[in-house]
Design a protein around this motif. Structure first.
Motif, PDB file in Angstrom:
ATOM      1  N   UNK A 109       5.940  -3.804  -1.055  1.00 41.87           N
ATOM      2  CA  UNK A 109       5.329  -3.499  -1.965  1.00 41.87           C
ATOM      3  C   UNK A 109       4.390  -1.642  -1.968  1.00 41.87           C
ATOM      4  N   UNK A 110       5.046  -1.271  -1.542  1.00 46.61           N
ATOM      5  CA  UNK A 110       4.843   0.640  -0.833  1.00 46.61           C
ATOM      6  C   UNK A 110       5.231   1.547  -2.166  1.00 46.61           C
ATOM      7  N   UNK A 111       4.219   2.653  -1.812  1.00 46.07           N
ATOM      8  CA  UNK A 111       4.323   3.802  -2.824  1.00 46.07           C
ATOM      9  C   UNK A 111       3.403   3.658  -3.839  1.00 46.07           C
ATOM     10  N   UNK A 166       0.920  -1.268  -0.420  1.00 47.25           N
ATOM     11  CA  UNK A 166      -0.072   0.132  -0.125  1.00 47.25           C
ATOM     12  C   UNK A 166       0.899   1.289   0.167  1.00 47.25           C
ATOM     13  N   UNK A 167       0.813   1.971   0.406  1.00 47.01           N
ATOM     14  CA  UNK A 167       0.636   3.511   0.876  1.00 47.01           C
ATOM     15  C   UNK A 167       0.849   4.519  -0.040  1.00 47.01           C
ATOM     16  N   UNK A 212       2.758   4.595   4.766  1.00 44.40           N
ATOM     17  CA  UNK A 212       4.185   3.666   5.026  1.00 44.40           C
ATOM     18  C   UNK A 212       5.100   3.532   5.829  1.00 44.40           C
ATOM     19  N   UNK A 213       5.878   5.089   6.326  1.00 42.53           N
ATOM     20  CA  UNK A 213       6.754   5.367   7.138  1.00 42.53           C
ATOM     21  C   UNK A 213       6.771   5.030   8.066  1.00 42.53           C
ATOM     22  N   UNK A 234      -2.475  16.016   0.095  1.00 43.06           N
ATOM     23  CA  UNK A 234      -1.367  15.554   0.907  1.00 43.06           C
ATOM     24  C   UNK A 234      -1.171  13.745   0.797  1.00 43.06           C
ATOM     25  N   UNK A 235       0.254  13.758   0.988  1.00 38.14           N
ATOM     26  CA  UNK A 235       0.884  12.142   0.470  1.00 38.14           C
ATOM     27  C   UNK A 235       0.518  11.192   2.276  1.00 38.14           C
ATOM     28  N   UNK A 236      -0.947  11.309   2.108  1.00 38.33           N
ATOM     29  CA  UNK A 236      -1.374  10.042   3.308  1.00 38.33           C
ATOM     30  C   UNK A 236      -0.723   8.883   3.410  1.00 38.33           C
TER      31      UNK A 236
END
Length: 130
Positions: A81-83, A47-48, A63-64, A56-58
């Motif tokens: 698998x993020x971003x 996800x992420x 992910x962080x 905003x980049x929620x």
């Protein structure tokens, strides 16, 4: 498996399982209550995604948070698998530890599936498995 909307509640006193901190605590405590051993836990993250360029980049914040939470709890991260900018459909087989993802190129597909399918929720104590 957890799916949360934001890493933390805006007001810490108003926590709910839709926030990462509460969702992760519920999941881990539920697994331990069902007999899991903390030293055998491991995680995969999916996800992420940044679903809107104007907001905003929620996804990045989630992910962080997830990486930091796992590191703080000493739970090994064995895959991720993020971003990106695409939604994911994830299928998970817990007995085998196997996960499969499909990137969704058309967000309207996910919306149609949500409106036409019925979600099965099995409650076990405080943990919802879906």
């Amino acid at each position: 498996m957890n799916h949360f909307l934001l890493p933390e509640a805006p007001d810490p006193g108003q926590g709910h399982r839709r926030y990462g901190v509460q969702a992760m605590e519920l999941l881990i405590n539920g697994l331990l209550a069902l007999g899991a051993r903390r030293h055998r836990l491991e995680a995969k993250l999916f996800g992420g995604a940044r679903m809107s360029a104007t907001m905003a980049d929620i996804g990045l914040r989630n992910a962080e948070f997830a990486r930091r939470f796992l590191a703080d709890e000493r739970i090994p991260l064995i895959g991720e698998s993020l971003g990106g900018s695409k939604a994911r459909r994830v299928q998970y087989w817990p007995a085998m530890g196997r996960a499969q993802q499909q990137l969704v190129t058309d967000p309207s597909i996910m919306a149609r599936e949500r409106s036409s399918s019925k979600e099965l929720v099995v409650k076990s104590g405080e943990v919802e498995l879906f």
